[in-house]
Design an enzyme around this catalytic site. Structure first.
Site: not given
Ligand code: GLN
Length: 188
Positions: A47-49, A79, A135, A170, A172
């Site tokens: 996601g976005e850390s 990620c 990313r 990823h 998943e």
């Protein structure tokens, strides 16, 4: 049946839930510290850390997740999850500090925002792993306690230290559940 939580604040949660099921364990979503009770392992998704850390703080999850790892329970970060688990994040952002290495966020640059690559993974001798990078970060300066499991273009993209497993990609988002099976069968 082993119980595996997925930090469900932001990011690729449902895909991990499916993968945990496919690997033969019982998934649940973690939003509050009490959701960690009774879990055998935990997944920190991509996601976005930056956002994930903010929400973890708001929900008072930082210390409980650290304590979960200190009890010896296993955590798998993909990620953004890898970024949060690293001891350091390049640039000095705060992290959970659970694997002794430094994460370089968005390390593959603009040319390679998202790509797939076939990786030879140390723990899977049967066949290469088709990895999806979005990313993606990579890791530098691993301590001697860290086992490097895979590299791409000489950059570390999968690693393990004691009860912590991280991938820059990823798993998943593929149908290949070998990382999740390794996590559940060998680490949890
Ligand atoms: N670039 C994101 C970060 O640094 C991670 C991207 C991802 O999880 N797919 O947090």
């Amino acid at each position: 049946m082993k119980k595996i939580g997925v930090l469900a604040l932001q990011g690729a949660v449902d895909e991990h839930i499916q993968m945990i099921k496919s690997a033969g364990a019982l998934p649940s979503k973690v939003k509050h510290p009490s959701d960690l009770n009774g879990l055998d392992g935990l997944v920190l998704p991509g996601g976005e850390s930056t956002t994930m850390r903010k929400i973890m703080k708001r929900y008072d999850l930082i210390e409980p997740v650290r304590a979960f790892a200190k009890e010896g329970k296993a955590i798998f970060g993909t990620c953004a999850g890898l970024v949060l688990l690293s001891k350091e994040i390049e640039g000095g952002e705060e992290s959970l500090g659970l694997i002794d290495t430094t994460a370089v966020r968005n390390g593959f640059g603009r040319q390679k925002e998202s790509f797939e690559a076939e990786l030879n993974v140390e723990i899977f001798s049967d066949a290469p792993f088709e990895a999806v990078f979005i990313r993606a970060p990579y890791l530098i300066e691993p301590s001697p306690e860290v086992s490097v499991l895979a590299t791409f273009e000489d950059k570390i993209v999968a690693a393990k230290e004691a009860n912590i497993l991280v991938t820059a990609f990823h798993p998943e988002l593929t149908n290949d559940n070998r990382f999740m099976r390794f996590f559940i069968e060998k680490m949890v």
